[in-house]
Motif scaffolding. Sequence first.
Motif, short mmCIF file in Angstrom:
data_model
loop_
_atom_site.label_atom_id
_atom_site.label_comp_id
_atom_site.label_asym_id
_atom_site.label_seq_id
_atom_site.Cartn_x
_atom_site.Cartn_y
_atom_site.Cartn_z
N HIS A 270 0.80 -1.34 -0.04
CA HIS A 270 -0.14 -0.07 0.01
C HIS A 270 0.80 1.22 0.08
CE1 HIS A 270 -4.11 -1.21 -0.01
NE2 HIS A 270 -4.05 -1.63 1.13
N LYS A 271 2.04 1.28 0.78
CA LYS A 271 2.65 2.49 0.79
C LYS A 271 3.67 2.68 -0.31
CE LYS A 271 1.31 4.24 4.75
NZ LYS A 271 1.03 5.58 4.95
N ALA A 272 4.07 1.50 -1.02
CA ALA A 272 4.87 1.60 -2.08
C ALA A 272 4.09 2.35 -3.01
CB ALA A 272 5.19 0.16 -2.57
N ASP A 273 2.59 1.78 -3.08
CA ASP A 273 1.79 2.51 -4.19
C ASP A 273 1.50 4.10 -3.83
OD1 ASP A 273 -0.25 1.64 -6.54
OD2 ASP A 273 -1.52 2.83 -4.98
N LEU A 274 1.41 4.22 -2.61
CA LEU A 274 1.21 5.63 -2.14
C LEU A 274 2.28 6.62 -2.83
CD1 LEU A 274 -0.32 7.91 -0.77
CD2 LEU A 274 0.76 7.08 1.33
N LEU A 275 3.69 6.07 -2.31
CA LEU A 275 4.91 6.97 -2.75
C LEU A 275 4.95 7.20 -4.09
CD1 LEU A 275 7.25 5.16 -0.15
CD2 LEU A 275 6.51 7.45 0.04
N ARG A 276 4.60 6.05 -4.79
CA ARG A 276 4.90 6.41 -6.25
C ARG A 276 3.59 7.45 -6.66
NH1 ARG A 276 2.33 2.56 -8.73
NH2 ARG A 276 3.27 3.03 -10.83
N TYR A 277 2.47 7.36 -6.13
CA TYR A 277 1.58 8.17 -6.63
C TYR A 277 1.68 9.55 -6.19
CZ TYR A 277 -3.35 10.33 -6.39
OH TYR A 277 -4.49 10.91 -6.51
N ILE A 278 2.01 9.81 -5.00
CA ILE A 278 2.05 11.40 -4.49
C ILE A 278 3.54 11.88 -4.96
CG2 ILE A 278 0.54 11.05 -2.47
CD1 ILE A 278 3.14 10.87 -0.70
N LEU A 279 4.52 11.23 -5.09
CA LEU A 279 5.69 11.61 -5.70
C LEU A 279 5.83 12.00 -7.13
CD1 LEU A 279 8.43 9.89 -3.46
CD2 LEU A 279 7.48 12.19 -3.13
N GLY A 280 5.04 11.02 -7.71
CA GLY A 280 5.03 11.10 -9.22
C GLY A 280 6.19 10.61 -9.85
N GLN A 281 6.84 9.58 -9.19
CA GLN A 281 8.21 8.85 -9.61
C GLN A 281 8.25 7.45 -9.51
OE1 GLN A 281 11.69 10.80 -8.57
NE2 GLN A 281 10.86 12.57 -8.55
N GLU A 282 8.93 6.84 -10.12
CA GLU A 282 9.16 5.30 -9.96
C GLU A 282 10.28 5.15 -9.19
OE1 GLU A 282 6.92 3.03 -10.75
OE2 GLU A 282 5.75 4.64 -12.13
N PHE A 283 10.43 3.96 -8.47
CA PHE A 283 11.74 3.78 -7.76
C PHE A 283 12.49 2.55 -8.58
CE2 PHE A 283 8.62 4.58 -4.18
CZ PHE A 283 9.60 5.74 -3.54
N VAL A 284 13.87 2.98 -8.24
CA VAL A 284 14.84 2.11 -9.03
C VAL A 284 15.58 1.13 -8.45
CG1 VAL A 284 15.07 3.72 -10.98
CG2 VAL A 284 16.36 4.31 -9.05
N ASP A 285 15.98 1.60 -7.16
CA ASP A 285 16.70 1.06 -6.15
C ASP A 285 15.95 0.52 -4.88
OD1 ASP A 285 19.24 0.62 -7.73
OD2 ASP A 285 19.39 2.91 -7.35
N VAL A 286 16.09 -0.59 -4.36
CA VAL A 286 15.25 -0.97 -2.94
C VAL A 286 16.50 -1.94 -2.29
CG1 VAL A 286 13.53 -2.28 -1.88
CG2 VAL A 286 13.19 -1.08 -4.12
N ALA A 287 16.63 -1.60 -0.91
CA ALA A 287 17.28 -2.19 0.03
C ALA A 287 16.26 -2.84 1.22
CB ALA A 287 18.59 -1.49 0.61
N GLY A 288 16.05 -3.96 1.26
CA GLY A 288 15.08 -4.37 2.17
C GLY A 288 15.57 -5.33 3.40
N PHE A 289 14.80 -5.05 4.47
CA PHE A 289 15.16 -5.80 5.78
C PHE A 289 13.80 -6.38 5.99
CE2 PHE A 289 18.43 -2.54 5.30
CZ PHE A 289 19.50 -3.05 5.51
N VAL A 290 13.70 -7.85 5.78
CA VAL A 290 12.11 -8.35 5.80
C VAL A 290 12.45 -9.30 6.94
CG1 VAL A 290 10.41 -9.41 4.69
CG2 VAL A 290 11.88 -7.96 3.59
N GLU A 291 11.83 -9.44 8.07
CA GLU A 291 12.04 -10.27 9.25
C GLU A 291 10.87 -10.76 9.68
OE1 GLU A 291 15.07 -11.07 10.36
OE2 GLU A 291 15.97 -9.64 9.14
N ASN A 292 10.84 -11.87 10.33
CA ASN A 292 9.80 -12.52 11.33
C ASN A 292 10.45 -12.39 12.72
OD1 ASN A 292 8.86 -15.67 12.28
ND2 ASN A 292 7.88 -14.08 12.52
N ASN A 293 10.08 -11.53 13.22
CA ASN A 293 10.74 -11.25 14.89
C ASN A 293 9.93 -10.85 16.00
OD1 ASN A 293 10.16 -8.59 14.51
ND2 ASN A 293 12.54 -7.81 14.17
#
Length: 346
Positions: free
Chosen positions: A187-210
Amino acid sequence: MSTLQVAVIGCGSIAQHRHLLEYNANENVEITAVCDLVEDRVEKVAKQYGAKAYTSYEELLAKENVDVVSVCLPNYLHAPVSIAALNAGAHVLCEKPMATSRLEAEQMIEAAEISGKKLMIAHNQRFVPSHQKARELIESGAIGKVYSFRTAFGHGGPEGWSADGANSWFFKKEQAFIGAMGDLGVHKADLLRYILGQEFVDVAGFVENNAKSDITVDDNAVCILRSESGIVGTMAASWAYKPSEDNSTIIYGEKGTLRLEDDPEYSLIAQYTNGDVVNYQLGKIQSNDDGGQSNSHVIDHFVDSVLQDKQPLVTGEEGMKSLDVILAALRSGETGQISKLENVTK
């Protein structure tokens, strides 16, 4: 204006608290069929809305001549059921994330193109008044060049809202594919693309089950994103934010800062470098809290798009681009490397 015949496939919480309620409130819609594997649940919903009950979506699509289908199923079923509905001649509103892979997303888009029907993904954050106002302010140059952002979407977890509680499919990798990132982060990825009017090109992810035990998907994730123009920021998704939900976004620009859903009274606060502060009361954002559901505007927009033969705001292509961000974050988390979106594995 003609009345659309609607079927809702999947009668869990998102269907009962959003889709069914909002279709029922729309005067241009008649809910004619509902489907769910849990017989007691679908019978109850069918009785409530005067619809016909099915436990097989294949049977529903074969027997009912519906104009519109809402797909409110576990994530792994989004693509196959959406494609089946499109092939049956229905317009489709699919819950997020639209699919579990880019290949599935492409197949959904292709099915919509071949059938000539509309495919919309239910990213409701684009319809929040504070988010729309922020997009307008950024487009107008009110805060100048955007430098950075931080956004978060978190709550205590689906067990407090899902129809199946702690036994929900949300926690099972074979059905959900992805946890908090797919439930909230997309949802937030979609929101950021929408309000910034830009696409993302690089992503660093820390994805956990903690935070939660006995689940096979992520419950906490933080991503660093970089846009095509060099805007950098963080995006967090969590099922461990207690006791209250966080659905805030802050945009930092050359001439000021925009604070969205970050204040209990004002849904948007614009703070400018010249000392001006503008407080906007634009209505509360939709939430899972008691009394937090009113109208997401997703259903009304989709119905209007079908009746007026207009392109919906969140097309299949738009849904796929937001999914790409999440897939990139997953890939980065698994490899420990920055993921470039054009290299996301299909």
